[in-house]
Design an enzyme around this catalytic site. Structure first.
Site, PDB file in Angstrom:
ATOM      1  N   ARG A  94       0.849  -1.205   0.000  1.00 22.09           N
ATOM      2  CA  ARG A  94       0.000   0.000   0.000  1.00 22.09           C
ATOM      3  C   ARG A  94       0.876   1.243   0.000  1.00 22.09           C
ATOM      4  NH1 ARG A  94      -2.253   1.231   6.107  1.00 22.09           N
ATOM      5  NH2 ARG A  94      -0.602   0.152   7.249  1.00 22.09           N
ATOM      6  N   ASP A 161       3.913  -7.352  13.867  1.00 19.71           N
ATOM      7  CA  ASP A 161       3.108  -6.645  14.876  1.00 19.71           C
ATOM      8  C   ASP A 161       3.533  -7.072  16.279  1.00 19.71           C
ATOM      9  OD1 ASP A 161       1.234  -5.592  12.779  1.00 19.71           O
ATOM     10  OD2 ASP A 161       0.878  -7.733  12.545  1.00 19.71           O
ATOM     11  N   HIS A 189      -4.044  -8.585  10.587  1.00 21.49           N
ATOM     12  CA  HIS A 189      -2.880  -7.711  10.375  1.00 21.49           C
ATOM     13  C   HIS A 189      -3.401  -6.434   9.712  1.00 21.49           C
ATOM     14  CE1 HIS A 189       1.043  -6.183   9.456  1.00 21.49           C
ATOM     15  NE2 HIS A 189       0.820  -6.221   8.159  1.00 21.49           N
TER      16      HIS A 189
HETATM   17  P1  NAD Z   1       7.635  -4.569  -3.593  1.00 17.04           P
HETATM   18  O1  NAD Z   1       6.690  -3.865  -4.513  1.00 17.04           O
HETATM   19  O2  NAD Z   1       8.958  -3.969  -3.314  1.00 17.04           O
HETATM   20  O3  NAD Z   1       7.878  -6.035  -4.113  1.00 17.04           O
HETATM   21  C1  NAD Z   1       6.831  -6.876  -4.473  1.00 17.04           C
HETATM   22  C2  NAD Z   1       7.361  -7.779  -5.559  1.00 17.04           C
HETATM   23  O4  NAD Z   1       6.353  -8.747  -5.808  1.00 17.04           O
HETATM   24  C3  NAD Z   1       7.625  -7.049  -6.883  1.00 17.04           C
HETATM   25  O5  NAD Z   1       8.957  -7.320  -7.305  1.00 17.04           O
HETATM   26  C4  NAD Z   1       6.602  -7.640  -7.835  1.00 17.04           C
HETATM   27  O6  NAD Z   1       7.087  -7.754  -9.176  1.00 17.04           O
HETATM   28  C5  NAD Z   1       6.371  -9.012  -7.203  1.00 17.04           C
HETATM   29  N1  NAD Z   1       5.101  -9.643  -7.556  1.00 17.04           N
HETATM   30  C6  NAD Z   1       3.909  -9.068  -7.782  1.00 17.04           C
HETATM   31  N2  NAD Z   1       3.000 -10.004  -8.121  1.00 17.04           N
HETATM   32  C7  NAD Z   1       3.638 -11.202  -8.076  1.00 17.04           C
HETATM   33  C8  NAD Z   1       3.240 -12.537  -8.333  1.00 17.04           C
HETATM   34  N3  NAD Z   1       1.985 -12.826  -8.733  1.00 17.04           N
HETATM   35  N4  NAD Z   1       4.158 -13.520  -8.202  1.00 17.04           N
HETATM   36  C9  NAD Z   1       5.418 -13.241  -7.829  1.00 17.04           C
HETATM   37  N5  NAD Z   1       5.861 -11.989  -7.588  1.00 17.04           N
HETATM   38  C10 NAD Z   1       4.978 -10.981  -7.702  1.00 17.04           C
HETATM   39  O7  NAD Z   1       6.819  -4.811  -2.226  1.00 17.04           O
HETATM   40  P2  NAD Z   1       7.414  -5.240  -0.804  1.00 17.04           P
HETATM   41  O8  NAD Z   1       7.750  -4.002  -0.045  1.00 17.04           O
HETATM   42  O9  NAD Z   1       8.408  -6.306  -0.979  1.00 17.04           O
HETATM   43  O10 NAD Z   1       6.067  -5.813  -0.117  1.00 17.04           O
HETATM   44  C11 NAD Z   1       5.475  -7.013  -0.567  1.00 17.04           C
HETATM   45  C12 NAD Z   1       4.142  -7.242   0.148  1.00 17.04           C
HETATM   46  O11 NAD Z   1       4.375  -7.479   1.535  1.00 17.04           O
HETATM   47  C13 NAD Z   1       3.167  -6.074   0.086  1.00 17.04           C
HETATM   48  O12 NAD Z   1       1.841  -6.555  -0.138  1.00 17.04           O
HETATM   49  C14 NAD Z   1       3.268  -5.449   1.470  1.00 17.04           C
HETATM   50  O13 NAD Z   1       2.103  -4.729   1.814  1.00 17.04           O
HETATM   51  C15 NAD Z   1       3.424  -6.701   2.306  1.00 17.04           C
HETATM   52  N6  NAD Z   1       3.963  -6.519   3.662  1.00 17.04           N
HETATM   53  C16 NAD Z   1       3.396  -7.283   4.653  1.00 17.04           C
HETATM   54  C17 NAD Z   1       3.885  -7.193   5.942  1.00 17.04           C
HETATM   55  C18 NAD Z   1       3.295  -8.030   7.047  1.00 17.04           C
HETATM   56  O14 NAD Z   1       3.619  -7.772   8.222  1.00 17.04           O
HETATM   57  N7  NAD Z   1       2.440  -9.012   6.796  1.00 17.04           N
HETATM   58  C19 NAD Z   1       4.933  -6.314   6.231  1.00 17.04           C
HETATM   59  C20 NAD Z   1       5.472  -5.551   5.204  1.00 17.04           C
HETATM   60  C21 NAD Z   1       4.972  -5.656   3.913  1.00 17.04           C
HETATM   61  C1  LMR Z   2       3.464  -3.296   7.796  1.00 17.51           C
HETATM   62  O1  LMR Z   2       2.803  -3.632   8.771  1.00 17.51           O
HETATM   63  O2  LMR Z   2       4.483  -2.575   7.894  1.00 17.51           O
HETATM   64  C2  LMR Z   2       3.084  -3.811   6.439  1.00 17.51           C
HETATM   65  O3  LMR Z   2       1.891  -4.544   6.488  1.00 17.51           O
HETATM   66  C3  LMR Z   2       3.027  -2.740   5.411  1.00 17.51           C
HETATM   67  C4  LMR Z   2       1.811  -1.871   5.571  1.00 17.51           C
HETATM   68  O4  LMR Z   2       1.126  -1.638   4.571  1.00 17.51           O
HETATM   69  O5  LMR Z   2       1.539  -1.413   6.680  1.00 17.51           O
END
Ligand code: NAD
Ligand code: LMR
Length: 337
Positions: A94, A161, A189
């Site tokens: 996001r 978290d 989350h």
């Molecule tokens: P980013 O945009 O830097 O990297 C995401 C990568 O995923 C990109 O390289 C993209 O090409 C690839 N991608 C997209 N669709 C795909 C698919 N179908 N198959 C394989 N690869 C694919 O993003 P990021 O900062 O690495 O974050 C990734 C995700 O993790 C986001 O949705 C973010 O919100 C989430 N996130 C979750 C947590 C958590 O605590 N659960 C924490 C941080 C980020």
């Molecule tokens: C986080 O908790 O840092 C991730 O889920 C990224 C976000 O969108 O908050």
């Protein structure tokens, strides 16, 4: 010297920010421990392949003793072939002003096909951690498309978290993080999650004797629940290294056990967990953050940790949001049946 057979670890979104912070730690042995070599399978969409290939070159240049191989592909079938651990990171993050649920429409479509590929090609004892947001509901989608993989093998990451909650409590109590135990993150989350210190201790003393209720409700809970948004605002991009760190913690504990300490993870409220989840009044068929311990390679929900009326109200609101997300993805056609 490694003493075990290599484990295939599949990382989706390997060319992204979290991927870059995660892969070198996996290769160095921090995910599975110092005795287990890893075969890294990196999955990307065509647009992300070059970045993942560049990271693969750097992984080779690290000359990691535990890195058996590294392969990059845009085929889910190839990436999940024989996977013992699958880290589903690839998804859109996001940006400022969005809630994580706003990503449902953009990201939900990724997780059905990946769940199916895991069902068909992964190792029979695969462990799946969904990081891509909204993580709980994406994990539910993936699990729903993998009928042959027990639901408890699909988890969603709320360890970030949990770690945030531990760190905030430690800062407030002016102790090292190692002095804090028994924190729980309940629910989704998302901003509705409930970081709960009712059962937490600081240096063995109940946390509630050390910090006051007003700080907990007005500072601690919103700081933890909204930390992701704060990072986006301050850093200009979604958390990456702390997310990778939490993914390492989650899988390391799952595989190696937690001992008596418990932590938080998004786990199924159905299957083998149904009774324990029902003891907290949770409906079947969600992936919900709960207090868990790992023993013999399996997460178990810790039961008997009563929630007070305030905690109850928070948890109910978060579970209601999970139910709404489930209905939303069902309406979008991402849940079978
Ligand atoms: P980013 O945009 O830097 O990297 C995401 C990568 O995923 C990109 O390289 C993209 O090409 C690839 N991608 C997209 N669709 C795909 C698919 N179908 N198959 C394989 N690869 C694919 O993003 P990021 O900062 O690495 O974050 C990734 C995700 O993790 C986001 O949705 C973010 O919100 C989430 N996130 C979750 C947590 C958590 O605590 N659960 C924490 C941080 C980020
Ligand atoms: C986080 O908790 O840092 C991730 O889920 C990224 C976000 O969108 O908050």
């Amino acid at each position: 010297m490694p003493t075990r057979r290599p484990v295939t670890v599949t990382v989706t979104g390997a060319g992204g920010q979290i991927g870059y912070a995660l892969l070198f730690r996996i290769a160095s042995g921090q995910l599975l421990g110092p005795d287990t070599p890893v075969r890294l399978n990196l999955l990307e969409i065509p647009l992300g392949l070059r970045a993942a290939e560049g990271t693969a070159l750097e992984l080779i240049d690290g000359a990691f003793p535990l890195l058996d191989s590294v392969d990059v592909t845009d085929s889910a079938r190839t990436a999940f072939d024989g996977a013992g651990v699958a880290l589903l990171v690839g998804a859109r993050p996001r940006t400022a002003g969005m809630e994580r649920a706003d990503l449902l429409e953009a990201n939900a479509a990724i997780f059905g096909p990946q769940g199916r590929a895991i069902n068909e090609h992964a190792a029979s004892d695969v462990r799946v951690l969904v990081v891509g947001n909204p993580a709980n509901t994406n994990a539910l989608i993936a699990s729903s498309h993998a009928p042959d993989v027990p639901a408890e093998r699909f988890t969603a990451m709320t360890r970030l978290d949990h770690n945030r909650a531990v760190a905030q409590l430690a800062i407030k109590a002016e102790v090292p993080v190692t002095a804090v135990d028994g924190v729980i993150v309940w629910g989704n989350h998302s901003a509705t999650q409930y970081p709960d210190v009712s059962h937490a201790t600081v240096d063995g003393r109940p946390a509630r004797e050390i910090v006051d209720e007003r700080w907990l409700e007005e500072v601690f809970v919103p700081t933890v629940a909204r930390r992701g948004a704060e990072i986006i605002q301050v850093r200009g991009a979604s958390s990456a290294a702390s997310a990778a760190n939490a993914a390492i913690d989650h899988v390391y504990d799952w595989v190696n056990g937690t001992g008596d300490r418990f932590t938080s993870a998004g786990v199924t409220t159905g299957g083998v967990n149904a009774e324990a989840a029902a003891s907290y009044g949770l409906p079947d068929g969600l992936i919900c953050s709960l207090p868990v311990r790992s023993s013999r390679g399996e997460w178990q929900i810790v039961t008997g940790l009563d929630a007070d009326p305030v905690a109850h109200a928070h948890i109910e609101a978060s579970v209601a949001e999970l139910l709404d997300e489930r209905e939303a993805v069902r309406a979008l056609g991402h849940l079978p049946g």
